[in-house]
Design an enzyme around this catalytic site. Structure first.
Site, PDB file in Angstrom:
ATOM      1  CG  HIS B  95      -2.347   5.413  -9.607  1.00 41.35           C
ATOM      2  ND1 HIS B  95      -1.517   6.452  -9.968  1.00 41.35           N
ATOM      3  CD2 HIS B  95      -2.134   5.208  -8.277  1.00 41.35           C
ATOM      4  CE1 HIS B  95      -0.841   6.863  -8.904  1.00 41.35           C
ATOM      5  NE2 HIS B  95      -1.186   6.131  -7.875  1.00 41.35           N
ATOM      6  CG  HIS B  97       3.500   5.049  -7.233  1.00 47.13           C
ATOM      7  ND1 HIS B  97       3.826   5.785  -6.118  1.00 47.13           N
ATOM      8  CD2 HIS B  97       2.149   5.012  -7.256  1.00 47.13           C
ATOM      9  CE1 HIS B  97       2.715   6.146  -5.480  1.00 47.13           C
ATOM     10  NE2 HIS B  97       1.690   5.683  -6.157  1.00 47.13           N
ATOM     11  CG  ASP B 120       3.952   7.017 -33.374  1.00 47.39           C
ATOM     12  OD1 ASP B 120       3.567   7.678 -34.356  1.00 47.39           O
ATOM     13  OD2 ASP B 120       5.003   6.347 -33.367  1.00 47.39           O
ATOM     14  CG  HIS B 171       0.253  10.582  -6.341  1.00 53.10           C
ATOM     15  ND1 HIS B 171      -1.056  10.608  -5.932  1.00 53.10           N
ATOM     16  CD2 HIS B 171       0.625   9.282  -6.298  1.00 53.10           C
ATOM     17  CE1 HIS B 171      -1.448   9.383  -5.643  1.00 53.10           C
ATOM     18  NE2 HIS B 171      -0.451   8.569  -5.848  1.00 53.10           N
ATOM     19  CE1 TYR B 228       2.698   1.767 -36.797  1.00 52.96           C
ATOM     20  CE2 TYR B 228       0.862   0.804 -35.590  1.00 52.96           C
ATOM     21  CZ  TYR B 228       2.226   0.935 -35.811  1.00 52.96           C
ATOM     22  OH  TYR B 228       3.122   0.215 -35.031  1.00 52.96           O
TER      23      TYR B 228
END
Lengths: 230, 230, 230, 230
Positions: B95, B97, B120, B171, B228
């Site tokens: 998580h 910001h 991608d 958020h 790839y």
């Protein structure tokens, strides 16, 4: 005198540069010593490259220089006015011209509460205070800048502990805190939410954060039952 | 216990700062150990400057602290909810910001698939999930944040392996991956496509990437016949 | 000859790169020696990575190379024209393609005075000068660029000491100052106010800084009774 | 084999990262050796942190690996197609997902010539080429990407020496040059003009650079009588 505080104020001013909130000499951080009622502040227009902790200037609340070989920051009267009014609850003040916060100040509008990043630090919109009158500017500009901050917070009934930042229309941001370090942290956060806020508007946001989420985020860090951090 | 994983989680949290996805203490990365069903996560509000691998906290899926001298991240209940639901296929959650992803979250709209950089890594739009109800926020905010992520992915029928990221309205972003390193990589990519996506909109784009190009790019990296990489 | 000034001009050109105002070889700084009437300027198209103080080129006001193994900057005729007209009051000239100032130049509009950051350095809008005619470009482009700057400042009655910067439509910024260091500082400030100014417009600003605040800020730093700095 | 060229290609790929044009593994630079008709290119999906010059892969124009322990970049067929068509005049090709150039690519519109920064390097607008058809994508995507670049330049009658860059709609930029270093330089310039161009549009520009200024700037650097540089 106040060697520890001079070191802290010096480090705070350096951090403003390291965090890219200040370029050239466009900023100033000060601290207030509650015991002696003295203020430690950056000298005016001295290059950050050569500035040392011992160059910090000590003034009393009337602006008399108590110690220091330099003139204090030209914004000193603004800092003093803030400490005279709020010195019982705050210990540091910072002024910068950080890019995005200044753009909001130049636009003359409050930074609305758009998300939890903002809510984690500031309990509501960041107020953008109106311009001084011509006679205030010509009479004692820096003093009336402080007066303006205090009178607008009073008039708008904004709690200065809950919102530790403001913008001055056409000028830039001021922040404060319980210590000068906290005031610097608030300047870092203010610049980031100013940047996020601009980009949010560019995505055509019309949403405002619900009050109950503002409450939750602000209070989990700052409320009586705060549970963020150690 | 789990010394290797603690080192990895520590490094993942550091990388979030180095990549400028996290400022101050605004982020958290965790890893899930499938064998022991334990979660290793960053402590709450500890400065990155002084944080060490041994400071990582170990909790079980019910949130009991198994090892560690600090309180775990205040967002721990969100991580736990995700591992309880998806722990069979994912091993890390992050998580942040980060600036542009958070701006999209604050705008309350999905990040549309506009190009192959996005394709991608993510097989479709990045969903921006709605806000929690007041009672969810007041009752157990961080827990219901996890519940929201899982229920909205289920409701919208989004494959959580194909779209390893979401935004929470007002958020910020959450990402996940097979390992905590992969979750960090997804956070890096998410921030970059959020930035590109904002600029694309500013150029007045009305084009959306054709499905067959999305298929090609996603599948040449992640499909059965991926070619790839080595 | 003029070894001190060559060192200063070299350092000024390096600083433009360090401040990210110049990428590749897209800029040039020069200084004017009032005693000898000679100009020290960066060589044309030489990599900053290998450039040394001794590589600076000395030319007279007619453009004759007095010392130096390299050709001077291709923009030298613009610098010379400025020194010929204003050499009694200025000692340095800088040209860059800094990102935001160039965007304003490409937009063909003046940078309006929107705040005190601007007012602290420039006493009014930064003029964006029109394009040269085809015959001026084909005849002697760099010379007529200098002629344009001087003639537009004269025509618009702008004091070249009060506004030490301009934009050339479709091209980029020029700044000057009492020394080459001051000209570099003006380039730094110009780029920052160009950036702030763009963001201010994006916030839909219609406010202009009142004249009395412009007066206050400009004059507290540059007026007879200036009290900013030591 | 081709040790010098492998070192150059390695350094070119590193420079893309240092200049922040490439994050993670999102780019590839190659060089063409006119004598042996061989291509040196970055391996696919190898971390830049551990990549060495000896890891570069040598392939012939049919895509056969001549030397190298790794698979070549998945975009190799695009590079090969470009060298097959234009190998007599170019020696290097670069592909990135640099932020602003990719935003323009995602918007599907040409980057207009707005200023002299652009004119100094590219003699006209940077074309944004349309998307491939579904059958081209499914049949041989990377090959037809190269075919698309060549056929659109032919169809639009764009001189590939005068405009050494293009955008692929929904994807990102390709640049080329007489050497791989020149191709990298073109990628740096392209990203900068993409950024300036976005900001110019944001200032509501409707001006386009006059043809005679484009001529002057392009030709003073690249024309028969070029006088920029040493």
């Amino acid at each position: 005198m106040l060697e520890n505080l001079k070191e802290k104020v010096y480090q705070a001013n350096r951090k403003l540069v390291d965090e890219k909130l200040v370029i050239l000499t466009w900023g100033n951080a000060s601290a207030f010593d509650k015991d002696t009622k003295l203020v430690v502040i950056k000298p005016s227009g001295v290059s950050y490259a050569t500035m040392k902790a011992e160059d910090m200037v000590i003034v009393d609340l009337d602006g008399n220089i108590i110690e220091g070989k330099y003139k204090p920051s030209s914004d000193t009267p603004t800092h003093l006015e803030i400490y005279r009014a709020w010195g019982d609850v705050i210990g540091g003040v910072v002024h910068t011209h950080s890019t995005h916060a200044t753009a909001w100040a130049q636009s003359g509008i409050d930074i609305p509460i758009q998300g939890t990043t903002h809510a984690d630090y500031f309990y509501g919109d960041i107020p953008c205070l109106g311009v001084l009158t011509q006679s205030e500017v010509e009479d004692n500009y820096e003093h009336f800048t402080g007066v303006k901050i205090i009178s607008e917070f009073t008039k708008r009934k904004i709690n200065i502990v809950e919102i530790q930042a403001c913008l001055l229309t056409g000028h830039g941001p001021f922040t404060w805190g319980s210590t000068v370090d906290k005031a610097v942290e608030n300047s870092i956060v203010l610049e980031e939410i100013a940047k996020m806020g601009l980009h949010t508007l560019q995505l055509n946001n019309t949403i405002k954060l619900p009050q109950y989420i503002l409450d939750k985020h602000y209070l989990r860090k700052h409320g009586k039952n705060a549970y963020y951090g150690q």
